[in-house]
Design an enzyme around this catalytic site. Structure first.
Site, PDB file in Angstrom:
ATOM      1  CE  LYS A  87      -4.294   0.988   2.440  1.00 52.72           C
ATOM      2  NZ  LYS A  87      -4.638   0.851   3.965  1.00 52.72           N
TER       3      LYS A  87
HETATM    4  C1  E4P Z   1      -8.348   1.328   4.576  1.00 56.47           C
HETATM    5  O1  E4P Z   1      -7.684   1.050   3.614  1.00 56.47           O
HETATM    6  C2  E4P Z   1      -8.470   2.834   4.435  1.00 56.47           C
HETATM    7  O2  E4P Z   1      -6.779   3.629   5.314  1.00 56.47           O
HETATM    8  C3  E4P Z   1      -9.453   3.158   5.362  1.00 56.47           C
HETATM    9  O3  E4P Z   1     -10.143   2.656   4.713  1.00 56.47           O
HETATM   10  C4  E4P Z   1      -9.392   3.772   6.127  1.00 56.47           C
HETATM   11  O4  E4P Z   1     -11.062   4.269   6.896  1.00 56.47           O
HETATM   12  P1  E4P Z   1     -10.924   5.457   7.639  1.00 56.47           P
HETATM   13  O5  E4P Z   1     -10.917   7.164   7.237  1.00 56.47           O
HETATM   14  O6  E4P Z   1     -12.055   5.304   8.659  1.00 56.47           O
HETATM   15  O7  E4P Z   1      -9.778   6.064   9.024  1.00 56.47           O
END
Ligand code: E4P
Length: 218
Positions: A87
């Site tokens: 990622k």
């Molecule tokens: C996933 O890949 C993201 O990092 C995550 O969904 C972010 O979510 P949030 O905005 O609730 O922290």
């Protein structure tokens, strides 16, 4: 549409897996910290545990923000297991790193995406997944789902292979809207997945069936 669970909590991942509908896991540095996972070795060990638990893709995020650092970290993460997806944040160095990983057959998830322009760049760099953050857009009183819709339209017109992974999903309704807007994948907390089960008429109907059965068999 694939279902990923958005957590580093092994119990939640196991519960989602036991439902038989889990296609993968996404994590981020905040979710790892929430589980109290710190230090390079512990982080890598925790990713290994998640990868052993699920067959599907597991997104593991780099912390570096420079190209060399991202490449070093990403290559180390990719060695953990074949289902690791690296990622990478949507920044200039991140796009460079995604192109690098793409050329070496390492799969990527471009994260922190908030515009269609960013989505085009990530697809051009060959990202496997693109993570537009729905909930965080909604928090600003814009419509996060419009973003999914726009990106889905652009990717279809242009024939991009990058999968749209609706992230920052906060509710069961978000899941339904993401499915309708053309997301290929949705990642969310287990609670939002379980919320899809809820309908009062299901509960009322089941109670009536069971009561009628009991009456007929007493
Ligand atoms: C996933 O890949 C993201 O990092 C995550 O969904 C972010 O979510 P949030 O905005 O609730 O922290």
């Amino acid at each position: 549409m694939k279902f990923f669970v958005d957590t580093a909590d092994l119990d939640s991942i196991t519960e989602a897996k036991d439902l038989g509908i889990l296609d993968g896991v996404t994590t981020n540095p905040s979710l790892m910290a929430k589980q109290g996972i710190s230090g390079d070795k512990n982080v890598l060990d925790h990713y290994k545990k998640i990868c052993d638990l699920v067959e599907g893709d597991v997104s593991a995020e780099v912390i570096s923000t420079d190209f060399e650092g991202m490449v070093m970290e990403g290559e180390r993460l990719a060695e953990i297991a074949p289902n690791i997806v690296v990622k990478v944040p949507m920044i200039k160095e991140g796009i460079k790193a995604i192109s690098h990983f793409t050329n070496r057959g390492i799969r990527t998830n471009c994260t922190l995406v908030f515009s269609a322009g960013q989505a085009i760049l990530a697809a051009k760099a060959g990202a496997t997944y693109l993570s537009p953050f729905i909930g965080r857009v909604d928090d600003l009183n814009w419509n996060g789902m419009d973003l999914i819709h726009d990106i889905a339209e652009i990717y279809a017109i242009q024939g991009f292979d990058t999968e749209i992974l609706a992230a920052s999903v906060r509710s069961s309704l978000h899941i339904v809207q993401a499915a309708k807007s053309g997301a290929d994948v949705v990642t969310c907390p287990l609670k939002a997945i379980l919320g899809l089960l809820n309908h009062p008429l299901t509960d009322i109907g089941l109670a009536k069936f069971l009561a009628d059965h009991k009456k007929a068999n007493s």
